[in-house]
Motif scaffolding. Structure first.
Motif, PDB file in Angstrom:
ATOM      1  N   GLU A 180       0.827  -1.205   0.000  1.00 54.58           N
ATOM      2  CA  GLU A 180       0.000   0.000   0.000  1.00 54.58           C
ATOM      3  C   GLU A 180       0.864   1.258   0.000  1.00 54.58           C
ATOM      4  N   LYS A 181       1.971   1.202   0.712  1.00 59.32           N
ATOM      5  CA  LYS A 181       2.872   2.347   0.809  1.00 59.32           C
ATOM      6  C   LYS A 181       3.390   2.774  -0.562  1.00 59.32           C
ATOM      7  N   GLN A 182       3.614   1.807  -1.443  1.00 60.74           N
ATOM      8  CA  GLN A 182       4.189   2.123  -2.752  1.00 60.74           C
ATOM      9  C   GLN A 182       3.213   2.872  -3.667  1.00 60.74           C
ATOM     10  N   LYS A 183       1.932   2.831  -3.338  1.00 58.38           N
ATOM     11  CA  LYS A 183       0.964   3.578  -4.141  1.00 58.38           C
ATOM     12  C   LYS A 183       1.196   5.080  -4.058  1.00 58.38           C
ATOM     13  N   HIS A 184       1.865   5.507  -3.006  1.00 55.78           N
ATOM     14  CA  HIS A 184       2.083   6.939  -2.801  1.00 55.78           C
ATOM     15  C   HIS A 184       3.320   7.452  -3.542  1.00 55.78           C
ATOM     16  N   HIS A 185       4.058   6.530  -4.153  1.00 52.77           N
ATOM     17  CA  HIS A 185       5.259   6.938  -4.882  1.00 52.77           C
ATOM     18  C   HIS A 185       4.892   7.275  -6.328  1.00 52.77           C
ATOM     19  N   THR A 186       5.496   8.320  -6.882  1.00 44.84           N
ATOM     20  CA  THR A 186       5.218   8.706  -8.261  1.00 44.84           C
ATOM     21  C   THR A 186       5.532   7.571  -9.222  1.00 44.84           C
ATOM     22  N   LYS A 187       4.718   7.446 -10.246  1.00 43.26           N
ATOM     23  CA  LYS A 187       4.949   6.398 -11.240  1.00 43.26           C
ATOM     24  C   LYS A 187       5.631   6.937 -12.495  1.00 43.26           C
TER      25      LYS A 187
END
Length: 586
Positions: A180-187
């Motif tokens: 879930e935390k990685q969803k907050h990182h820019t893609k």
């Protein structure tokens, strides 16, 4: 079950927009395959991992996005290595997820482990060609590593990465918060552009030059900057030469396109870049074959010719020639600025009818010189006629994949490409077996566009099991096997320099030999057509494309060498000071 790493990994890939995964099963990755059963992601099952890697490569090139490969450990990973290395040398973004030995068996040499020098070290096999190889040491680290893997594959100079996952980790549970935390990182990372001052300097330099030339490579396609490049070319009326990987970056019917340089380039084109006073180089590394082994007599004469080079990768700037102005930037953004500044400085643009007429005359003369071969009714067919008729039949935006030999070198030299990014060719590694599988990947990426694989009999014979995947998934690709009963290019080299063809011709009891590729196709459940006269070929190809199903067309071809005025230093190694190139082996 919902917290298993394998299931959360699949959900992560779904949320990244992954639509297809290419691969082959093994006992180390079936946990992931099981999770894919209820996923929106389509798993493309192949009969060899090299096929999976080449399909992913073609898919990534066509789709302009990162492809995903799922591999088993040991032989699975080594089988895929050639395809992954091919993608690496052509800067194609790819994430390879590979099962690995159980983490609790370190030091015990479990089944299929590669461990002659270190335990748990299969990922080391990929280190020479991937941008990075990770071995996941703990379940909670996988989410962060996956995020880093995609970011690295797509950023800077794109390329493949490897994530090697011990099989027991796939079957462990992990707190969903880590994913879930990685969803907050820019893609998507913002890429560098150029400032107006630098753009003005470039435009003024080019417009004040007496003989300016654009020299472009595959990096323009990787940056999705073909439209911006053609706009600048047309506004400034500057001739464009290209590398093999730059084929079609500016459509071949643009009046300012010179053509391909180097060994398979024509003398007129090589001379134009050799005599240029300024060259703006975009997205090219000045590779050996494109640059006549960097010998000044033939193609480029830097520093006499002044170079301005723009590339996203600083290590490519000045790699093989000194540059007067080197700029690290994303080509799409840089060209956007250059176009704006060019229109500010030169609102009406520049007209160069002389250059346009000279280029048109060269292409017309080249076509006239080829006319004899194109109209030749002999069988086996002339390779020039095969290429001419393929081009006549295909729509402008059809995907064309090449392999190695006439189908690559001849296509680069004399097969018009009208849609940027529609030709997929193995440039850096020049891998036999790339084209047949890459065409499947391109067709999956764009089902509504025609996909044709131009391939030699040697290349198609590398992995005919592509037909199994085509049949199972009903992927309507047409393979045109340009069959000269040989590893033709190498046979021509050996014949010219050493007077023999040992190991390069396919023979049985002293006679030319070829498998019945049309029968092989039928055995896989794919339509197979064996051409028996030159007149049959074009109608057969038209019918195959209209059928909208997988079709193999086997057409016998004369093994005449690709004509060349260029230079490759291997000729001097074989036959010093003799100026020998290739010989026909018919």
């Amino acid at each position: 079950m919902k917290n298993l790493v394998s299931h959360q990994l699949v959900r992560y890939l779904e949320e990244r927009g992954v639509k297809h995964i290419f691969g082959l099963c093994g006992h180390t990755n079936i946990a992931v395959l099981t999770a894919l059963e209820s996923s929106s992601i389509k798993f493309i099952n192949t009969r060899h991992e090299q096929i999976a890697a080449h399909m992913a490569d073609g898919y990534a090139r066509a789709k302009k996005e990162t492809a995903v490969v799922l591999s088993h450990l040991g032989p699975g990973l080594t089988n895929a290595a050639t395809g992954v290395a091919n993608a690496a040398l052509d800067s194609i973004p790819m994430v390879v997820i590979a099962g690995d030995i159980p983490s609790h068996y370190y030091g015990k040499h479990p089944h299929q482990e590669i461990n002659l020098h270190a335990d748990g070290a299969q990922f080391e096999v990929y280190r020479p060609f991937v941008k990075r190889a990770w071995r996941v040491e703990s379940p909670h680290l996988l989410p962060e590593i996956m995020e880093k893997a995609f970011q690295l594959a797509e950023s800077g100079n794109p390329g493949p990465v490897l994530v090697s996952v011990p099989m027991d980790i796939f079957s462990k549970e992990v707190d969903p918060a880590y994913f879930e935390k990685q969803k907050h990182h820019t893609k998507k990372l913002h890429k560098p552009s150029i400032d107006d001052e630098t753009a003005r300097k470039i435009i003024q330099t080019l417009t004040e030059a007496e003989r300016p030339v654009f020299y472009v490579g595959g990096g323009v396609i990787l940056a999705d900057a073909a439209k911006e490049l053609e706009e600048l070319v047309n506004h400034l009326s500057i001739p464009v030469a290209h590398s093999l990987m730059g084929k079609g970056v500016v459509p071949d019917d643009n009046p300012f396109v010179l053509g391909m340089t180097g060994f398979w380039g024509r003398k007129f084109i090589n001379q134009k870049v050799k005599e240029a006073d300024y060259i703006l180089a975009l997205g090219t590394r000045f590779a050996e074959a494109d640059n006549s082994s960097w010998e000044e007599e033939f193609t480029f004469t830097a520093p006499e010719t002044k170079l301005i080079q723009i590339d996203i990768d600083p290590t490519e700037i000045g790699r093989n020639y000194p540059v007067e102005l080197g700029i690290v930037a994303d080509l799409k953004q840089a060209l956007t600025v250059l176009n704006r500044v060019a229109k500010e400085l030169l609102p009406n643009g520049i007209q160069n009818e002389k250059a346009k007429a000279e280029i048109a005359d060269f292409h017309s003369q080249f076509k006239e010189n080829n006319k004899t071969y194109i109209e030749d009714n002999s069988f086996p067919m002339q390779p020039q006629r095969i290429l001419e008729e393929v081009r006549q039949v295909l729509p402008r935006d059809a995907f064309i994949t090449t392999d190695v030999g006439w189908n690559k070198n001849g296509v680069g030299q004399q097969f018009p490409i009208y849609e940027p990014g529609s030709i997929l060719t193995p440039g850096g590694l020049a891998t036999m077996g790339f084209g047949p599988a890459a065409a499947l990947g391109a067709k999956l990426a764009y089902p509504d566009r025609v996909a044709v694989s131009l391939v030699g009999d040697g290349g198609f014979g590398q992995n005919p099991a592509v037909l199994a995947t085509a049949a199972e998934e009903n992927i309507p690709v047409v393979w045109v096997i340009m069959n000269n009963y040989a590893y033709g290019t190498i046979a021509g080299l050996q014949k010219a320099h050493y007077g023999t063809t040992l190991g390069t011709l396919f023979e049985r009891d002293g006679q030319p030999y070829s498998p019945e590729f049309s029968s092989i196709a039928k055995g896989f459940g794919v339509e197979g057509i064996k051409i028996t006269s030159a007149a049959e070929f074009k109608p057969a190809l038209e019918k195959a494309i209209q059928a909208n199903k997988p079709v193999v067309i086997d057409v016998a071809m004369l093994n005449n060498p690709v004509p060349t005025d260029g230079h490759w230093n291997i000729m001097d190694i074989y036959s010093p000071d003799k100026k020998v190139h290739h010989a026909a082996t018919n």
